[in-house]
Design an enzyme around this catalytic site. Structure first.
Site, short mmCIF file in Angstrom:
data_model
loop_
_atom_site.label_atom_id
_atom_site.label_comp_id
_atom_site.label_asym_id
_atom_site.label_seq_id
_atom_site.Cartn_x
_atom_site.Cartn_y
_atom_site.Cartn_z
N GLY A 166 1.05 -0.77 0.17
CA GLY A 166 0.03 -0.18 0.18
C GLY A 166 0.57 1.27 0.28
CD GLU A 197 1.81 0.62 6.73
OE1 GLU A 197 1.40 0.45 5.29
OE2 GLU A 197 1.91 -0.65 7.65
CG ASP A 198 -0.96 2.08 2.61
OD1 ASP A 198 -0.46 1.21 3.84
OD2 ASP A 198 -2.08 1.26 2.35
CG ASP A 215 -7.86 -0.65 9.98
OD1 ASP A 215 -8.27 -0.61 11.33
OD2 ASP A 215 -8.50 -0.90 9.50
CE LYS A 231 -9.98 2.95 8.41
NZ LYS A 231 -9.99 1.33 7.67
CG PHE A 268 -12.37 -0.67 2.67
CD1 PHE A 268 -11.81 -1.40 3.71
CD2 PHE A 268 -12.90 -0.35 1.23
CE1 PHE A 268 -10.92 -2.22 2.99
CE2 PHE A 268 -12.04 -1.28 0.94
CZ PHE A 268 -10.55 -1.77 1.19
CB VAL A 269 -10.20 4.97 3.15
CG1 VAL A 269 -11.10 5.51 3.15
CG2 VAL A 269 -9.41 4.16 3.73
CG ASP A 329 -5.58 -3.46 -2.17
OD1 ASP A 329 -5.08 -3.35 -0.95
OD2 ASP A 329 -6.36 -5.01 -1.74
NE ARG A 374 -2.52 -2.17 -4.35
CZ ARG A 374 -2.18 -2.92 -2.92
NH1 ARG A 374 -2.03 -2.04 -2.21
NH2 ARG A 374 -2.16 -4.61 -3.07
C1 PRP Z 1 -2.68 -2.67 5.23
C2 PRP Z 1 -1.62 -1.33 5.41
C3 PRP Z 1 -1.37 -1.54 6.07
C4 PRP Z 1 -2.14 -2.42 7.50
C5 PRP Z 1 -2.46 -1.78 8.10
O1 PRP Z 1 -1.54 -3.91 5.12
O2 PRP Z 1 -1.14 -1.39 4.36
O3 PRP Z 1 0.23 -2.58 6.28
O4 PRP Z 1 -3.17 -2.97 6.39
O5 PRP Z 1 -3.70 -2.42 9.45
P1 PRP Z 1 -2.84 -2.77 10.93
O6 PRP Z 1 -3.08 -1.64 11.47
O7 PRP Z 1 -4.84 -3.28 11.72
O8 PRP Z 1 -2.18 -3.77 11.01
P2 PRP Z 1 -2.72 -4.47 4.06
O9 PRP Z 1 -2.46 -6.09 5.00
O10 PRP Z 1 -4.17 -4.07 3.28
O11 PRP Z 1 -1.35 -5.13 2.33
P3 PRP Z 1 -1.21 -3.99 1.42
O12 PRP Z 1 -0.14 -2.88 1.85
O13 PRP Z 1 -0.27 -5.65 0.85
O14 PRP Z 1 -2.38 -3.75 0.83
#
Ligand code: PRP
Length: 180
Positions: free
Chosen positions: A48, A103-104, A107, A135, A156-157, A163, A169
């Site tokens: 991400g 990080e993007d 959560d 969040k 959800f974004v 994605d 993305r």
């Molecule tokens: C997303 C995002 C963070 C993580 C945050 O990655 O990029 O790495 O989730 O969530 P958390 O705070 O609940 O741990 P994802 O697992 O969707 O993988 P991606 O970046 O490859 O889409």
């Protein structure tokens, strides 16, 4: 209001590309003020964060070394599984180094917590995080990211690297799931 349909879901723009680029300029200044004269290693968390990382490094007033790890906590669904998996490990020595995780989105915070522990075990001297999105309602931990682009509700974004089922993305802004 800009809308986009991805598979079976409709999303509407919630943060414009202009607001994102303005906030990245401010974050870059904050990062340089906290670490004057030092160049932290930027550790970008794939997938991400690839777009945020690309824009952030070109906004910083120093030329950083960038490394990548790939972890997954969503497993393709719409909520965090709570189980963090390393899909591509770190191949840069972080011993004694200042590390800025990029990080993007943060959560639940499981990924952030897992990365912080992993980097400390590997001997990093100092670990901080910049995240574009945070969040607060979903976050399970005490130690928030040090640099936060936007605090958002528990929607959800997608977009700007994030994605839904691997799509969305390339959207230039952040889009949230349209309710109802
Ligand atoms: C997303 C995002 C963070 C993580 C945050 O990655 O990029 O790495 O989730 O969530 P958390 O705070 O609940 O741990 P994802 O697992 O969707 O993988 P991606 O970046 O490859 O889409």
């Amino acid at each position: 209001m800009k809308e986009v349909t991805i598979r079976d879901k409709v999303f509407q723009e919630s943060i414009s590309p202009e607001r994102i680029s303005g906030r990245i300029r401010e974050l870059s200044r904050e990062i340089s003020e906290v670490w004057p004269g030092t160049k932290p290693l930027l550790l970008s968390v794939l997938n991400g964060a690839f777009i945020f990382t690309a824009d952030l490094i070109r906004s910083l007033d120093f030329d950083p070394e960038v490394a990548f790890v790939k972890v997954s906590s969503y497993g393709g669904g719409m909520s965090s599984t709570g189980e963090v998996k390393s899909l591509m490990g770190l191949n840069t020595d972080v011993k004694g180094r200042k590390v800025l995780i990029v990080e993007d989105i943060v959560d639940t915070g499981h990924t952030l917590d897992w990365l912080r522990r992993d980097l400390r075990e590997k001997g990093a001297e100092e670990v901080r995080m910049v995240t574009l999105l945070f969040k607060p309602e979903a976050f399970h931990y005490d130690h928030s990211p040090e640099f936060i682009g936007f605090r958002i509700p528990n929607d959800f974004v997608v977009g700007y690297g994030l994605d839904y089922d691997q799509l969305g993305r390339s959207l230039p802004g952040i889009y949230k799931l349209k309710q109802g």
